[in-house]
Design a protein around this motif. Structure first.
Motif, PDB file in Angstrom:
ATOM      1  N   LEU A   1       0.834  -1.205   0.000  1.00  0.00           N
ATOM      2  CA  LEU A   1       0.000   0.000   0.000  1.00  0.00           C
ATOM      3  C   LEU A   1       0.866   1.251   0.000  1.00  0.00           C
ATOM      4  O   LEU A   1       0.589   2.218  -0.731  1.00  0.00           O
ATOM      5  CB  LEU A   1      -0.912  -0.008   1.230  1.00  0.00           C
ATOM      6  N   ASP A   2       1.927   1.228   0.785  1.00  0.00           N
ATOM      7  CA  ASP A   2       2.773   2.410   0.923  1.00  0.00           C
ATOM      8  C   ASP A   2       3.434   2.804  -0.394  1.00  0.00           C
ATOM      9  O   ASP A   2       3.755   3.974  -0.607  1.00  0.00           O
ATOM     10  CB  ASP A   2       3.843   2.140   1.986  1.00  0.00           C
ATOM     11  N   VAL A   3       3.628   1.824  -1.289  1.00  0.00           N
ATOM     12  CA  VAL A   3       4.252   2.134  -2.576  1.00  0.00           C
ATOM     13  C   VAL A   3       3.245   2.016  -3.722  1.00  0.00           C
ATOM     14  O   VAL A   3       3.590   1.630  -4.837  1.00  0.00           O
ATOM     15  CB  VAL A   3       5.493   1.255  -2.840  1.00  0.00           C
ATOM     16  N   GLY A   4       1.987   2.370  -3.434  1.00  0.00           N
ATOM     17  CA  GLY A   4       1.058   2.634  -4.524  1.00  0.00           C
ATOM     18  C   GLY A   4      -0.062   1.670  -4.792  1.00  0.00           C
ATOM     19  O   GLY A   4      -0.873   1.916  -5.698  1.00  0.00           O
ATOM     20  N   PHE A   5      -0.179   0.567  -4.019  1.00  0.00           N
ATOM     21  CA  PHE A   5      -1.145  -0.482  -4.369  1.00  0.00           C
ATOM     22  C   PHE A   5      -2.522  -0.159  -3.787  1.00  0.00           C
ATOM     23  O   PHE A   5      -2.951  -0.746  -2.797  1.00  0.00           O
ATOM     24  CB  PHE A   5      -0.662  -1.834  -3.853  1.00  0.00           C
ATOM     25  N   ALA A   6      -3.240   0.779  -4.430  1.00  0.00           N
ATOM     26  CA  ALA A   6      -4.566   1.150  -3.960  1.00  0.00           C
ATOM     27  C   ALA A   6      -5.291   1.979  -5.014  1.00  0.00           C
ATOM     28  O   ALA A   6      -4.660   2.621  -5.861  1.00  0.00           O
ATOM     29  CB  ALA A   6      -4.481   1.950  -2.654  1.00  0.00           C
TER      30      ALA A   6
END
Length: 267
Positions: A227-232
């Motif tokens: 999530l922190d690197v874009g998975f959303a």
């Protein structure tokens, strides 16, 4: 009885004792191998915990680690036996969305867009009158959904870092196609709020839900660094209702209350 359950990060199961599956008062091993990487095995008590019933003696269990009763997601059905919403059949929902997941070595993307936290929260963007996916920030990470419609989302397996536990806020959804299975169940599919996307490139996990809860709802990988690197992405549901809503008086206390919390330090 020894069972095996595949449980993704953020997923949960409620295990309730009944006369049909009566377990005597005793101590039982709960073992969990990590995946897809990590130290596996149970020697010396690693990856293990003890389920100790009230009035059981305080000693190690004597159960072995041979799994004999695997839980398969497609064997699960909802207690109320409810069907998936909408017309049965692939692609026959009111809105059908295909998501593609990628990783470039630095950032995850969903349909070529990486999520970054906006300077203005999404809810405030919508309440201020920003109502289209093209205008909401971050660009490319929004899907504006109409109210009271059936939504079908298909997600591929086998992407980098798979399997991914995908979590949708604001809804429980029907899993009409599960990981590791090529069939579709619109009759009585299990309902979840986190689903395993699968490890195989032939997987196409598919979920359905009805847009009966207005709001911007996060759909994201429950592995925190993913999530922190874009998975959303955000499913912006019934934005007209959200834009026209009037917050309660408690609204104005949210930020001061949060800001007053002590700073958390993790080591």
């Amino acid at each position: 009885m020894t069972g095996i359950i595949s449980c993704m990060l953020g997923n949960y199961l409620s295990i309730t004792g009944t006369p049909r599956y009566f377990l005597p008062v005793d101590n039982y091993w709960i073992r969990a191998n990590p995946g897809p990487t990590g130290t596996t095995g149970f020697d010396g008590g690693i990856n293990s915990a003890i389920l100790r019933y009230v009035n059981a003696t305080a000693e190690d269990p004597t159960t072995n680690s041979t799994a004999s009763n695997p839980l398969v997601e497609t064997n699960l059905v909802p207690l109320d036996g409810a069907a998936a919403p909408g017309t049965p059949g692939v692609g026959l929902a009111d809105v059908n969305i295909d998501l593609e997941f990628s990783f470039n070595g630095t950032m995850f993307t969903v349909n070529d867009a990486a999520w970054t936290t906006p300077t203005v929260p999404v809810l405030l963007q919508i309440m201020s009158g920003t109502l289209t996916a093209q205008d909401l920030l971050p660009s490319g990470s929004f899907y504006v959904l109409p109210p009271n419609k059936v939504i079908e989302i298909s997600m591929p397996g086998g992407s980098a870092g798979a399997p991914h536990p995908l979590h949708l806020h604001g809804h429980t959804f029907s899993v009409v196609r599960s990981a590791g299975n090529s069939s579709y169940n619109y009759v009585n599919p299990i309902r979840r709020d986190v689903v395993n996307t699968g490890s195989d490139t032939t997987d196409s996990v598919t979920i359905r839900f009805t847009t009966d809860n207005a709001g911007p709802w996060f759909l994201h990988c429950h592995i925190d660094w993913h999530l922190d690197v874009g998975f959303a992405v955000v499913m912006a549901e019934d934005v007209d209702t959200v834009e026209g809503s009037t917050p309660s008086s408690d609204w104005s206390t949210l930020c001061p209350t949060f800001d007053a919390l002590p700073v958390q330090t993790f080591t």
